[in-house]
Design a protein around this motif. Structure first.
Motif, mmCIF file in Angstrom:
data_model
loop_
_atom_site.group_PDB
_atom_site.id
_atom_site.type_symbol
_atom_site.label_atom_id
_atom_site.label_comp_id
_atom_site.label_asym_id
_atom_site.label_seq_id
_atom_site.Cartn_x
_atom_site.Cartn_y
_atom_site.Cartn_z
ATOM 1 N N ASP A 145 -8.172 5.960 -2.759
ATOM 2 C CA ASP A 145 -9.126 7.055 -2.659
ATOM 3 C C ASP A 145 -8.631 8.346 -3.313
ATOM 4 O OD1 ASP A 145 -9.633 5.743 0.595
ATOM 5 O OD2 ASP A 145 -10.935 5.462 -1.137
ATOM 6 N N MET A 186 3.678 13.655 4.039
ATOM 7 C CA MET A 186 4.355 12.451 4.506
ATOM 8 C C MET A 186 3.759 11.266 3.751
ATOM 9 S SD MET A 186 6.365 10.785 6.606
ATOM 10 C CE MET A 186 6.621 11.121 8.345
ATOM 11 N N GLN A 239 -0.112 11.040 4.407
ATOM 12 C CA GLN A 239 -0.606 11.434 5.722
ATOM 13 C C GLN A 239 -0.478 12.943 5.863
ATOM 14 O OE1 GLN A 239 1.560 9.834 9.079
ATOM 15 N NE2 GLN A 239 -0.067 10.353 10.497
ATOM 16 N N PHE A 288 4.251 -1.136 8.585
ATOM 17 C CA PHE A 288 4.558 0.152 7.975
ATOM 18 C C PHE A 288 6.045 0.461 7.960
ATOM 19 C CE2 PHE A 288 0.531 2.261 7.207
ATOM 20 C CZ PHE A 288 -0.346 1.455 7.908
ATOM 21 N N LEU A 348 3.630 3.533 11.549
ATOM 22 C CA LEU A 348 2.609 3.056 12.477
ATOM 23 C C LEU A 348 2.967 1.673 12.995
ATOM 24 C CD1 LEU A 348 1.130 5.261 10.694
ATOM 25 C CD2 LEU A 348 -0.960 4.000 11.214
ATOM 26 N N GLY A 394 -9.244 5.999 10.687
ATOM 27 C CA GLY A 394 -9.745 7.208 11.294
ATOM 28 C C GLY A 394 -8.736 8.337 11.131
ATOM 29 N N ARG A 395 -9.167 9.552 11.528
ATOM 30 C CA ARG A 395 -8.294 10.711 11.325
ATOM 31 C C ARG A 395 -7.220 10.844 12.402
ATOM 32 N NH1 ARG A 395 -11.471 15.670 8.418
ATOM 33 N NH2 ARG A 395 -12.305 14.419 6.711
ATOM 34 N N LEU A 426 3.616 7.119 3.408
ATOM 35 C CA LEU A 426 3.837 5.886 4.152
ATOM 36 C C LEU A 426 3.543 4.680 3.271
ATOM 37 C CD1 LEU A 426 2.138 6.905 7.489
ATOM 38 C CD2 LEU A 426 4.545 6.385 7.217
ATOM 39 N N PHE A 464 0.845 -1.202 0.000
ATOM 40 C CA PHE A 464 0.000 0.000 0.000
ATOM 41 C C PHE A 464 0.881 1.253 0.000
ATOM 42 C CE2 PHE A 464 -3.839 -2.231 1.619
ATOM 43 C CZ PHE A 464 -3.251 -3.373 2.154
ATOM 44 N N GLY A 471 -4.621 16.140 10.537
ATOM 45 C CA GLY A 471 -6.073 16.229 10.628
ATOM 46 C C GLY A 471 -6.839 15.382 9.637
ATOM 47 N N LEU A 472 -6.129 14.750 8.695
ATOM 48 C CA LEU A 472 -6.804 13.944 7.669
ATOM 49 C C LEU A 472 -6.504 12.458 7.802
ATOM 50 C CD1 LEU A 472 -6.312 16.191 4.502
ATOM 51 C CD2 LEU A 472 -8.290 16.061 6.035
ATOM 52 N N GLY A 473 -5.658 12.079 8.720
ATOM 53 C CA GLY A 473 -5.319 10.673 8.876
ATOM 54 C C GLY A 473 -4.534 10.155 7.687
ATOM 55 N N LEU A 474 -4.659 8.864 7.417
ATOM 56 C CA LEU A 474 -3.986 8.245 6.273
ATOM 57 C C LEU A 474 -4.993 8.059 5.149
ATOM 58 C CD1 LEU A 474 -2.054 7.465 8.679
ATOM 59 C CD2 LEU A 474 -1.489 5.437 7.330
ATOM 60 N N TYR A 488 0.208 5.292 1.157
ATOM 61 C CA TYR A 488 -0.665 6.284 1.779
ATOM 62 C C TYR A 488 0.042 7.635 1.795
ATOM 63 C CZ TYR A 488 -3.235 2.357 3.920
ATOM 64 O OH TYR A 488 -3.964 1.216 4.135
ATOM 65 N N LEU A 539 -5.489 6.447 1.292
ATOM 66 C CA LEU A 539 -4.916 5.439 0.402
ATOM 67 C C LEU A 539 -4.770 5.990 -1.012
ATOM 68 C CD1 LEU A 539 -4.007 2.477 0.086
ATOM 69 C CD2 LEU A 539 -6.390 1.934 -0.474
ATOM 70 N N PHE A 575 -4.415 5.651 15.841
ATOM 71 C CA PHE A 575 -5.340 5.484 14.723
ATOM 72 C C PHE A 575 -6.185 4.239 14.914
ATOM 73 C CE2 PHE A 575 -3.897 8.778 11.911
ATOM 74 C CZ PHE A 575 -2.561 8.955 12.249
#
Lengths: 114, 116
Positions: free
Chosen positions: A59, A88, A37, A105, B44, B107-108, A90, A33, A40-43, A35, A45, B90
């Motif tokens: 996404d 960032m 990062q 990760f 992570l 999640g964020r 990942l 995968f 405030g938006l998380g990870l 991602y 894809l 997370f």
């Protein structure tokens, strides 16, 4: 222990450049995968590969492409870097042979586009 | 469709006090659920996972989480916070199949701040 290695921790590139981010895993995992990062938006894809030469859009694939010629290596390509791709990045891998396993990760690449 | 909501973007606790990080999910099936921790400038790391066995899941570093189907929740707890627990956490749900493989949704994140 699974090791996922991203080739660069920090990278600075210029707008319009073609950028390659490399990721290597050492556990013969089928799934890999990419991602990004952002605070405030998380990870989110970007792309997913479920096996060699197989890929699926995530996404937010716009502006990115990927390559998986060998099982252990998954490359993310920014075709023409833009400042909004500063982030960032990942990479993760996962064993898919036995159900819904957790991901492993890398430490991330912090990419700045000037 | 699957989704994850982490109810707090930041949680602040004193060292030695309990930690509660809240997570609600939606899923069409019986999901697998995960909690990961991310320390500054690192990737992570898995804390724990739920995959339809026991509803109370124990993880590393004294963390645990309880799966509550009726509440669609998977909150993370720890009885006593340590300074080294300060990190981003997370919550992840995974039940979306693509190409025969499960795609996780993140999640964020919740930033845990631990005061001395």
């Amino acid at each position: 222990d699974v090791k996922v290695t991203q080739s660069s921790r920090y990278l600075v590139k210029r707008t319009g450049e073609k950028v390659f981010l490399e990721c290597v895993q050492d556990m013969d995992h089928e799934n890999m995968f990419w991602y990004r990062q952002d605070p405030g938006l998380g990870l989110r894809l970007i792309y997913f590969s479920y096996d060699v030469k197989m890929k699926e859009k995530g996404d937010i694939p716009e502006g990115y492409s990927v390559s998986r010629e060998k099982k252990e290596r998954f490359s993310l390509i920014l075709e023409s870097a833009s400042t909004n791709q500063t982030s960032m990045y990942l990479c993760a891998s996962r064993d898919s042979k036995t159900g819904n396993q957790p991901q492993h990760f890398g430490d991330g690449t912090r990419l700045s586009i000037l | 469709a699957q989704s994850v909501t982490q109810l707090d973007s930041h949680v602040s606790v004193s060292e030695g006090t309990p930690v509660l990080l809240r997570c609600n999910y939606s899923s069409s099936y019986s999901p697998s659920l995960f909690w990961y921790v991310q320390h500054p400038n690192k990737g992570l790391q898995l804390l724990l996972k739920y995959t339809s066995a026991a509803t109370l899941v124990k993880g590393i570093n004294g963390f645990e989480a309880e799966f509550k189907k009726s509440e669609t929740s998977f909150h993370l707890t720890k009885p006593s916070a340590h300074m080294s627990d300060a990190a981003e956490y997370f919550c992840v749900v995974s039940d979306r199949l693509t190409g025969g493989s499960y795609i996780p949704t993140f999640g964020r994140g919740t930033s845990l701040i631990v005061h001395p």
